[in-house]
Scaffold this active site. Sequence first.
Site, mmCIF file in Angstrom:
data_model
loop_
_atom_site.group_PDB
_atom_site.id
_atom_site.type_symbol
_atom_site.label_atom_id
_atom_site.label_comp_id
_atom_site.label_asym_id
_atom_site.label_seq_id
_atom_site.Cartn_x
_atom_site.Cartn_y
_atom_site.Cartn_z
ATOM 1 N N CYS A 16 -6.763 77.362 -27.903
ATOM 2 C CA CYS A 16 -6.190 76.450 -28.500
ATOM 3 C C CYS A 16 -4.561 76.295 -28.220
ATOM 4 O O CYS A 16 -4.163 77.453 -27.581
ATOM 5 C CB CYS A 16 -6.221 76.366 -29.832
ATOM 6 S SG CYS A 16 -5.761 77.704 -30.848
ATOM 7 N N CYS A 19 -3.011 79.860 -29.255
ATOM 8 C CA CYS A 19 -3.385 80.875 -28.321
ATOM 9 C C CYS A 19 -2.045 80.697 -27.099
ATOM 10 O O CYS A 19 -1.585 81.746 -26.777
ATOM 11 C CB CYS A 19 -4.533 80.906 -27.659
ATOM 12 S SG CYS A 19 -5.850 80.675 -28.976
ATOM 13 N N ASP A 437 16.783 56.063 2.573
ATOM 14 C CA ASP A 437 17.308 56.428 3.885
ATOM 15 C C ASP A 437 16.765 55.509 4.783
ATOM 16 O O ASP A 437 15.484 55.022 4.704
ATOM 17 C CB ASP A 437 17.126 57.802 4.223
ATOM 18 C CG ASP A 437 17.549 58.075 5.602
ATOM 19 O OD1 ASP A 437 18.985 58.075 5.942
ATOM 20 O OD2 ASP A 437 16.869 58.544 6.701
ATOM 21 N N ASP A 635 13.713 61.735 5.146
ATOM 22 C CA ASP A 635 12.879 62.527 6.111
ATOM 23 C C ASP A 635 13.720 63.331 7.231
ATOM 24 O O ASP A 635 12.939 64.136 7.754
ATOM 25 C CB ASP A 635 12.107 61.302 6.991
ATOM 26 C CG ASP A 635 12.703 60.880 8.331
ATOM 27 O OD1 ASP A 635 13.980 60.442 7.900
ATOM 28 O OD2 ASP A 635 12.427 60.800 9.156
ATOM 29 N N ASP A 639 19.146 64.598 5.375
ATOM 30 C CA ASP A 639 18.730 64.057 4.023
ATOM 31 C C ASP A 639 18.503 65.266 3.043
ATOM 32 O O ASP A 639 18.539 65.069 1.744
ATOM 33 C CB ASP A 639 17.334 63.266 4.179
ATOM 34 C CG ASP A 639 17.348 62.028 4.807
ATOM 35 O OD1 ASP A 639 18.662 61.516 4.987
ATOM 36 O OD2 ASP A 639 16.513 61.547 5.630
#
Length: 764
Positions: A16, A19, A437, A635, A639
């Site tokens: 639970c 715990c 971009d 990409d 960037d």
Amino acid sequence: MSQSISVSLTVEGMSCASCVGRVDRALQAVPGVQSVAVNLAAETATVTYAEGATTPQAIAAASTDAGYAAQIAQATASQDRAARKIEEAHAQSRRMLFAAALALPVIVLEMGAHMIPAFHMLIERSIGTQTSWLIQFALTTVILFGPGRQFFAKGVPALAKGAPDMNSLVALGTGAAWSYSVVATFIPALLPDGVRAVYFEAAAVIVVLILLGRWLEAGAKGRTGAAIQTLMGLQVRTARVLREGEPVDVDIDALRVGDIVMVRPGERIPVDGVVTDGNSNVDESMMTGEPLAVTKSDGDTVTGGTVNGTGSLTLRATRIGADTTLAQIIRMVEDAQGAKLPIQGMVDRVTMWFVPAVLGLALLTVVTWLVVGPDPALTLALVAGVSVLIIACPCAMGLATPTSIMVGTGRGAEMGVLFRKGDALQELSDVQIVALDKTGTVTAGAPTLTDVVLVDGFERGEVLRLVASVEDQSEHPIAEAIVRGARAEGAAIGPVTAFTSVTGFGVSGNVEGRNVVIGADRLMARHSVDIGPLAQSEGMLAARGRTALFAAIDGQIAAVIAVADPVKPTSAAAIAALQAQGLAVAMISGDKEETAQAIAREVGIDHVIAGVLPDGKVAALDQLRADGKVVFVGDGINDAPALAHADVGIAIGTGTDVAIESADVVLMSGDLRGVVNAASVSRATMRNIRQNLVWAFGYNAALIPVAAGVLYPAFGLLLSPMFAAGAMALSSVSVLSNALRLRRLHPVMDEQTPPQTGAAQPAE
């Protein structure tokens, strides 16, 4: 300064949210530990610590000492966990069926006598009430200390340590009902006549129902990691390798970089590599989510785990073992599944005090009934107190967030969306602006030479030869386009000296004693080159969406050279889908305003920030952030700073390793449809988490007062402990079942999605 190191542990025995809190506190207390993320659904803990301050073994020992056995996770931890969950589900089902078989006579004897007067008389005339109670005592005792022993074995020590958990609540509740019944059966003189009754059936049924819940829960937990199991199933265990000219089947772990691997038709490709011979169509859908096979031939790269088509391929292994793309994907998904989202902090703060508060409420309930309750007050106090203890178990609270994260990130991976950082799952659901971009993201990133406008006195072939010779030294896509175009026209590339590249401006160099400068107008200004004769031509080209560069030879303007980077076919539809989801879309470009605006008009973007140098993208994001949280999609190497600076950075998977490492989310496909799918996965998962939390907290808030007897004065209704146990088990199973609905999440956009339907909402 010491380096930070992370270690993953497998932790047993957590049942639970309480715990989770105890494991978290035990690990945080280890000197040198910097952060801890404990996942109840995955039964793992990820710990970051300072190198040299402690060891993984000491960290695992801290959890074990707290009562939750831990060990360092192995590479097969996910597979081991799935197998363990299957075994646990089988074990719990056996315990539940055994307990149910023993509980049935107890229910018949006690409840039958209460509900059917004739049956009660039959018991009285045959075996007698006392014998009935003795039979119930014997059967219930076997249930509690047989199948139900686990609750006492874990709950009583936790209670003794002053750190009660769910098992403690169950042990207290069933133990109280059983103890009261034992007194009524064997020492009846201690109880007034009016309250002399047994509740063996309540204790027995509580154990049966909670075991039923544990059984269903173990099975559901096993399914939450299905995506990881699917990914691991893609890993090939053997490969056919050329050794001394002969094909030999070897274990995948024995492969070396540079090995020549043979892949037959229909086989799964074992490692990342480059095709050296053969031609075939390869199904890369497990990587990109795209259903169409991709043609592969000499020089093409292939990814381990993808499926070869009808042709044979020979490839040179470039990445093996843990370095393969598939292995990295599995690690990303596991890391994201083990993450602790910001929303989990609220749950942790509540559950830290929840079980002690429940014990206090149960005690207050018993005292209240004894003081002001009607006769038989003692019986009613026992029923209400046990019901409060049983119904308030915080299992659902602990499962609400991690189960949704596990299923959501796993389903995202199957759709080609990888959440490298878990908190990006929550952050992405809150963004208002998507900044894109241009080159390689909105456009294909593979520009082609389209125009060469010359100044009188310069010859096209000579200008192209000189310009291409300098550009051949650059790795920029525009440079490559110019070189390809020049070579296509028969230009011979010459040697270059004094080559210089100025990021965001252009390049220069000496070819056969002639000084050549190619770049933007700002570079021409640096070299005091008058661009007047070609300024109008450059503006016209830019207005048509071309990227136009000036070329100067020996200090004189010679030409304006234009390249066009075609827009990806899916960009416009993806951008429309993002806008349909209520997101503002902006484009950041290093191109001139006219060029960027032309591309933006083509794809339907209103907000453009053009003429931005690589280091200016961060400032552009700050400018956009004034209107809300920003996700940046890129990409390229340039960037990386923007990806790291944005609220959420999304890297197109076809981009550079640097960009991917800087991002929070990685798209395995090379276009913007993945951004739409990432946003939908994020929102659906967060919506699912909120549903789970509302249910978990609402369930306790509503039913604890009912269990305490708040409805008794008005309606004479007092919740039976058996119904409380059933409701508690149902609560956990409901949360898990709701999380598993995310497995049915469909991509908003895929290969077959027409542009006009791209904004459809995901099915759950």
